[in-house]
Design an enzyme around this catalytic site. Sequence first.
Site, PDB file in Angstrom:
ATOM      1  N   PHE A 172       0.873  -1.179  -0.040  1.00  0.00           N
ATOM      2  CA  PHE A 172       0.038  -0.010   0.006  1.00  0.00           C
ATOM      3  C   PHE A 172       0.939   1.152   0.005  1.00  0.00           C
ATOM      4  CE2 PHE A 172       0.575  -0.275   4.598  1.00  0.00           C
ATOM      5  CZ  PHE A 172       0.755   1.174   4.837  1.00  0.00           C
ATOM      6  N   LYS A 189      -1.281  -7.554  -9.168  1.00  0.00           N
ATOM      7  CA  LYS A 189      -2.082  -7.647  -8.085  1.00  0.00           C
ATOM      8  C   LYS A 189      -1.872  -6.265  -7.156  1.00  0.00           C
ATOM      9  CE  LYS A 189      -3.083  -8.474  -4.228  1.00  0.00           C
ATOM     10  NZ  LYS A 189      -3.562  -7.258  -3.290  1.00  0.00           N
ATOM     11  N   GLU A 238      -5.025  -4.176  -1.881  1.00  0.00           N
ATOM     12  CA  GLU A 238      -6.521  -3.753  -1.598  1.00  0.00           C
ATOM     13  C   GLU A 238      -6.851  -2.363  -1.084  1.00  0.00           C
ATOM     14  OE1 GLU A 238      -4.625  -6.146  -0.242  1.00  0.00           O
ATOM     15  OE2 GLU A 238      -5.337  -6.689   1.589  1.00  0.00           O
ATOM     16  N   SER A 242       5.352  -6.883   3.521  1.00  0.00           N
ATOM     17  CA  SER A 242       5.871  -7.323   4.760  1.00  0.00           C
ATOM     18  C   SER A 242       6.623  -8.433   4.809  1.00  0.00           C
ATOM     19  CB  SER A 242       4.523  -7.325   5.734  1.00  0.00           C
ATOM     20  OG  SER A 242       3.575  -8.200   5.656  1.00  0.00           O
ATOM     21  N   CYS A 250       9.732   1.626   3.459  1.00  0.00           N
ATOM     22  CA  CYS A 250      10.811   0.632   3.706  1.00  0.00           C
ATOM     23  C   CYS A 250      11.980   1.078   4.140  1.00  0.00           C
ATOM     24  CB  CYS A 250      10.644  -0.674   3.038  1.00  0.00           C
ATOM     25  SG  CYS A 250      11.535   0.001   1.233  1.00  0.00           S
ATOM     26  N   GLU A 262       9.519  -3.396  13.105  1.00  0.00           N
ATOM     27  CA  GLU A 262       9.229  -2.427  12.061  1.00  0.00           C
ATOM     28  C   GLU A 262       7.973  -1.666  12.741  1.00  0.00           C
ATOM     29  OE1 GLU A 262       7.674  -3.912   8.287  1.00  0.00           O
ATOM     30  OE2 GLU A 262       8.792  -1.919   7.330  1.00  0.00           O
TER      31      GLU A 262
HETATM   32  P1  NAD Z   1       1.534  -6.467   3.217  1.00  0.00           P
HETATM   33  O1  NAD Z   1       2.322  -7.765   3.275  1.00  0.00           O
HETATM   34  O2  NAD Z   1       0.330  -6.374   4.227  1.00  0.00           O
HETATM   35  O3  NAD Z   1       0.635  -6.658   1.700  1.00  0.00           O
HETATM   36  C1  NAD Z   1       1.522  -6.920   0.547  1.00  0.00           C
HETATM   37  C2  NAD Z   1       0.608  -7.374  -0.413  1.00  0.00           C
HETATM   38  O4  NAD Z   1       0.313  -8.699   0.019  1.00  0.00           O
HETATM   39  C3  NAD Z   1      -0.696  -6.917  -0.542  1.00  0.00           C
HETATM   40  O5  NAD Z   1      -0.995  -6.872  -2.142  1.00  0.00           O
HETATM   41  C4  NAD Z   1      -1.676  -7.733  -0.028  1.00  0.00           C
HETATM   42  O6  NAD Z   1      -2.863  -7.845  -0.668  1.00  0.00           O
HETATM   43  C5  NAD Z   1      -0.872  -9.123   0.140  1.00  0.00           C
HETATM   44  N1  NAD Z   1      -1.340  -9.779   1.453  1.00  0.00           N
HETATM   45  C6  NAD Z   1      -1.515  -9.390   2.471  1.00  0.00           C
HETATM   46  N2  NAD Z   1      -1.790 -10.423   3.559  1.00  0.00           N
HETATM   47  C7  NAD Z   1      -1.551 -11.443   2.836  1.00  0.00           C
HETATM   48  C8  NAD Z   1      -1.749 -12.788   3.108  1.00  0.00           C
HETATM   49  N3  NAD Z   1      -1.975 -13.266   4.508  1.00  0.00           N
HETATM   50  N4  NAD Z   1      -1.305 -13.748   2.197  1.00  0.00           N
HETATM   51  C9  NAD Z   1      -1.281 -13.384   0.776  1.00  0.00           C
HETATM   52  N5  NAD Z   1      -1.062 -12.136   0.549  1.00  0.00           N
HETATM   53  C10 NAD Z   1      -1.056 -11.035   1.345  1.00  0.00           C
HETATM   54  O7  NAD Z   1       2.062  -5.223   3.246  1.00  0.00           O
HETATM   55  P2  NAD Z   1       1.713  -3.623   3.329  1.00  0.00           P
HETATM   56  O8  NAD Z   1       1.018  -3.406   4.576  1.00  0.00           O
HETATM   57  O9  NAD Z   1       0.809  -3.447   1.911  1.00  0.00           O
HETATM   58  O10 NAD Z   1       2.896  -2.853   3.071  1.00  0.00           O
HETATM   59  C11 NAD Z   1       3.892  -2.517   4.080  1.00  0.00           C
HETATM   60  C12 NAD Z   1       5.087  -3.415   4.192  1.00  0.00           C
HETATM   61  O11 NAD Z   1       5.670  -3.227   3.018  1.00  0.00           O
HETATM   62  C13 NAD Z   1       6.188  -2.916   5.240  1.00  0.00           C
HETATM   63  O12 NAD Z   1       6.531  -4.098   5.810  1.00  0.00           O
HETATM   64  C14 NAD Z   1       7.122  -2.357   4.349  1.00  0.00           C
HETATM   65  O13 NAD Z   1       8.435  -2.435   4.748  1.00  0.00           O
HETATM   66  C15 NAD Z   1       7.050  -3.431   3.117  1.00  0.00           C
HETATM   67  N6  NAD Z   1       7.741  -2.805   2.024  1.00  0.00           N
HETATM   68  C16 NAD Z   1       8.925  -3.246   1.610  1.00  0.00           C
HETATM   69  C17 NAD Z   1       9.493  -2.704   0.608  1.00  0.00           C
HETATM   70  C18 NAD Z   1      10.916  -3.147   0.101  1.00  0.00           C
HETATM   71  O14 NAD Z   1      11.427  -2.587  -0.752  1.00  0.00           O
HETATM   72  N7  NAD Z   1      11.489  -4.231   0.865  1.00  0.00           N
HETATM   73  C19 NAD Z   1       8.930  -1.625  -0.227  1.00  0.00           C
HETATM   74  C20 NAD Z   1       7.850  -1.189   0.076  1.00  0.00           C
HETATM   75  C21 NAD Z   1       7.033  -1.804   1.209  1.00  0.00           C
END
Ligand code: NAD
Length: 485
Positions: free
Chosen positions: A150, A174, A177, A227, A282, A376
């Site tokens: 997000f 994808k 959401e 994450s 991140c 984090e």
């Molecule tokens: P998230 O892991 O909750 O979601 C990421 C994606 O995974 C979304 O598209 C979501 O729909 C999907 N998802 C969520 N729960 C899921 C599940 N149980 N099973 C399968 N898919 C699932 O992450 P977020 O809250 O959208 O984003 C923030 C996180 O992303 C932070 O931890 C941040 O550090 C990380 N991030 C990392 C980088 C990097 O380059 N390392 C860059 C941007 C964000």
Amino acid sequence: MKYAPVQNFINGKFISSTSKRKLDIVSPIDGVLLSEVPMSLHIELDNAVRAAKNAFIHWSKMPVKERVQVFFRYRNLLEKNLQPLAQLCSEENGKTINESIAEVEKSIELTEFACSMPQLIAGEVLEVSRGVECRTEHAPLGVVASIVPFNFPNMVPNWTIPNAIVLGNCMILKPSEKVPLSSQKIAELLKDSGLPDGVFNIINGDAEIVEAICDHPEIEAISFVGSTKIAKMVYQKATHNYKRCLALGGAKNHLMVLPDAMPDMTAQNIAASMSGCAGQRCMAASAMVGVGNVDAIINKICDEAKKIIPGKNLGAVINQQSKERIEKYITEAEEQGAKILVDGRNTKVEGKENGTYVGPTVIDYVKPEMAVAKEEIFGPVISIMRVKTVDEALEIENANPYGNAASVFTQNGGMARYIIDKASAGMIGVNVGVPVPREPFSFGGWNESKFGTGDITGKSSIEFWTKLKKSTIKWNPEAGVNWMS
Ligand code: NAD
């Protein structure tokens, strides 16, 4: 509802999902209902994959110099639509308009990199024996998927879309959401750029559709950004199904501040790094390790933090749940003996009472074993630990399971080099609070911040999105006998 319901984008057309399961999209800025997003059905994913597979037949055969023409036009459309794209990004994510403009500008830079692909992927050829040559070519993989978080609704999709598609792949995106609206615009602009139908598709949804993507037999590769917990799950599932996978996870970035650091510049960098995008990066500064006496710098960090005003130069965090999680971390640290120097809890912005804001927060005298030191937080919070030596600072940094980024603030080049060598992180800054490598350098962390080989952007991504074809060719069979004949 301010905008029409979010649709899938399949074979060049926006199509409403028939799913009954939908989520509201609410702006973190003021709580206004923006739209709703469907949790798509497996059959809709199948349709998108079929469209991508059909499109691949033609797209993958086009010379790369033709494929990039679409992205020259896309780059110009991003620039032309910079303001409305940034506005939408702000509305759905909560970040400030200036941060959103910077985000779209970064998408432009990423697309420019992809446009240089013909110069980067020229293969190699060598006469390996008399009359015999070996050559290599980068071949696309087929249908690939990109699953995004997000926190950068416009930029992170553009980490993968231009590179993967210019290299000849067809993609299923994808979106998160929580912020699916920017991706709708990306699809529109790609279509207006002349991208053939089916080359780029969007399937909206949550965990359920991500699992279906990981299990889909006709998806060859998956890139994931999100994450660490979900990155691990996606990486395991995708590779279990013999797919190529690169999964970027969360972060806990350490800034090591030495007593000789330039006070003003250091304080400004640290305050900007911890609060930019409301700390939802991140690459955000999350833990500061002060070496020796850095009191003057900490005072200046507090002064800088107080200039960061929620609703003005500080955006909202993504939702109420996130706000509560961040505030709980601060309260726990306080209860465990840390000192809150600047407190962002219970922030309300006048006229935007339904927005989800956390003010900049500076926590001093944090102990390495506290949750605010290790986990984090993903909010505008900096946790300050104090140590006597650089090696103690490195010990704290090295002990953290993440490894996205780390920075050092010092005027001593030798010391900076020492920290570059010893820090266990993929991206290191020297007097830089957010050490994001600019194109053509690649982006990617280490340890629990990334699973898989290579990086997601820059030259390194070429290896991820392609496979090498090696040919050995004998042009002149009558040229005499040699060991290959
Ligand atoms: P998230 O892991 O909750 O979601 C990421 C994606 O995974 C979304 O598209 C979501 O729909 C999907 N998802 C969520 N729960 C899921 C599940 N149980 N099973 C399968 N898919 C699932 O992450 P977020 O809250 O959208 O984003 C923030 C996180 O992303 C932070 O931890 C941040 O550090 C990380 N991030 C990392 C980088 C990097 O380059 N390392 C860059 C941007 C964000």
